[in-house]
Scaffold this motif. Structure first.
Motif, short mmCIF file in Angstrom:
data_model
loop_
_atom_site.label_atom_id
_atom_site.label_comp_id
_atom_site.label_asym_id
_atom_site.label_seq_id
_atom_site.Cartn_x
_atom_site.Cartn_y
_atom_site.Cartn_z
N LEU A 116 0.86 -1.18 0.00
CA LEU A 116 0.00 0.00 0.00
C LEU A 116 0.90 1.23 0.00
O LEU A 116 1.73 1.41 0.90
N ARG A 117 0.74 2.05 -1.04
CA ARG A 117 1.49 3.31 -1.11
C ARG A 117 0.49 4.46 -1.10
O ARG A 117 -0.47 4.46 -1.88
N ALA A 118 0.73 5.43 -0.24
CA ALA A 118 -0.13 6.61 -0.14
C ALA A 118 0.68 7.83 -0.56
O ALA A 118 1.69 8.16 0.07
N TYR A 119 0.25 8.46 -1.64
CA TYR A 119 0.92 9.64 -2.17
C TYR A 119 0.18 10.88 -1.69
O TYR A 119 -0.92 11.18 -2.17
N TRP A 120 0.74 11.57 -0.71
CA TRP A 120 0.18 12.83 -0.23
C TRP A 120 1.32 13.65 0.33
O TRP A 120 2.41 13.14 0.59
N GLU A 121 1.08 14.96 0.50
CA GLU A 121 2.14 15.89 0.84
C GLU A 121 2.15 16.17 2.34
O GLU A 121 1.30 16.90 2.85
N LEU A 122 3.15 15.60 3.02
CA LEU A 122 3.27 15.79 4.46
C LEU A 122 3.45 17.26 4.84
O LEU A 122 2.79 17.74 5.77
N PRO A 123 4.32 18.03 4.15
CA PRO A 123 4.46 19.44 4.54
C PRO A 123 3.15 20.22 4.40
O PRO A 123 2.82 21.05 5.26
N ALA A 124 2.39 19.96 3.33
CA ALA A 124 1.12 20.67 3.14
C ALA A 124 0.12 20.30 4.22
O ALA A 124 -0.64 21.16 4.71
N MET A 125 0.12 19.03 4.62
CA MET A 125 -0.79 18.60 5.69
C MET A 125 -0.42 19.28 7.00
O MET A 125 -1.30 19.76 7.74
N MET A 126 0.88 19.35 7.31
CA MET A 126 1.31 19.98 8.55
C MET A 126 0.97 21.48 8.54
O MET A 126 0.56 22.03 9.57
#
Length: 263
Positions: A116-126
């Motif tokens: 399972l690979r999840a592509y999302w932006e950690l800096p944008a979420m933070m």
């Protein structure tokens, strides 16, 4: 069609188990040697024991709603373009644009998740999280305790490596490639590709770069994000919807690989 339906049904068990907070059911969806990369670029969680700790850290304490836009099935892979609505606490809800990739394997007649690979932006979420101000304090403390308690210092550091990802410069490069292909400018599109770049339909079917440009005629991006070394684009074109993964060089301005998954 039956296999496609079976794969989609197998994938759908994941949000259902997460929504029910059924830890055993969610962890049981994975093969014994499965790997979870969430977000891509962070250190993977390998095997059911680590995946169970991943659940305890990120899924169990939260209410997660999947808002789906597009599902694509290619061989035994299911791709999902969606937005995740994550309730971090009574006063903080995050909306995270994401792409999920499920690699499935048949085990004893049942489809299970191997990767399972999840592509999302950690800096944008933070950044979104911090914009909630003082309301973020209690969820932040809960997340910190969960990270350190379940993942330890090494696992926490491994999660933080997700901050390094394809950024604005890389996304601009991929979007420039897409715009050139959309207007049929093959030479401008080729300039974005490394000399050794590979282009494939799905994971492995070799696709000539000229054919890829043809498939992208009239294309536009619906959503773009960067995770790890990959820029992922949800595409709308004359040929319909698709998801495109572009692996980029950290330095310089070149695309090393493109995988194109038509809907």
């Amino acid at each position: 069609m039956a296999v496609r339906d079976d794969l989609l049904a197998a994938v759908e068990r994941s949000p259902r188990a997460a929504g029910a907070h059924d830890r055993a059911a969610w962890v049981g969806l994975f093969t014994g040697d499965a790997r979870v990369e969430d977000p891509v670029g962070s250190r993977p969680h390998v095997g059911r024991e680590e995946i169970a700790r991943f659940y305890d850290t990120f899924i169990g304490p939260r209410d997660i709603t999947f808002h789906r836009d597009l599902d694509i099935v290619s061989d035994s892979v299911v791709l999902r373009d969606l937005e995740l609505e994550v309730a971090m606490g009574p006063a903080v809800t995050m909306f995270i644009p994401a792409f999920l990739r499920y690699d499935l394997r048949e085990v004893n007649g049942e489809w299970q998740i191997a990767v399972l690979r999840a592509y999302w932006e950690l800096p944008a979420m933070m950044a979104q999280f911090l914009r909630t101000g003082s309301r973020a304090l209690a969820p932040a403390l809960q997340l910190s305790r969960g990270l350190l308690g379940n993942q330890g210092l090494g696992g926490t550091a491994g999660f933080m490596t997700g901050f390094r990802r394809a950024g604005t410069r890389h996304k601009t490069l991929v979007e420039s490639f897409l715009r050139a292909a959309a207007r049929g400018d093959k030479f401008a599109a080729y300039r974005a590709l490394a000399p050794t770049a590979t282009t494939t339909l799905g994971d492995s079917h070799v696709l000539d770069a000229a054919e890829l440009v043809e498939r992208l005629h009239g294309a536009s991006s619906v959503k773009v994000n960067g995770a790890g070394p990959t820029v992922t684009v949800s595409v709308a074109s004359d040929h319909g919807r698709a998801i495109m993964f572009a692996d980029v060089a950290w330095r310089g301005k070149q695309i090393n690989r493109i995988q194109y998954f038509p809907g």
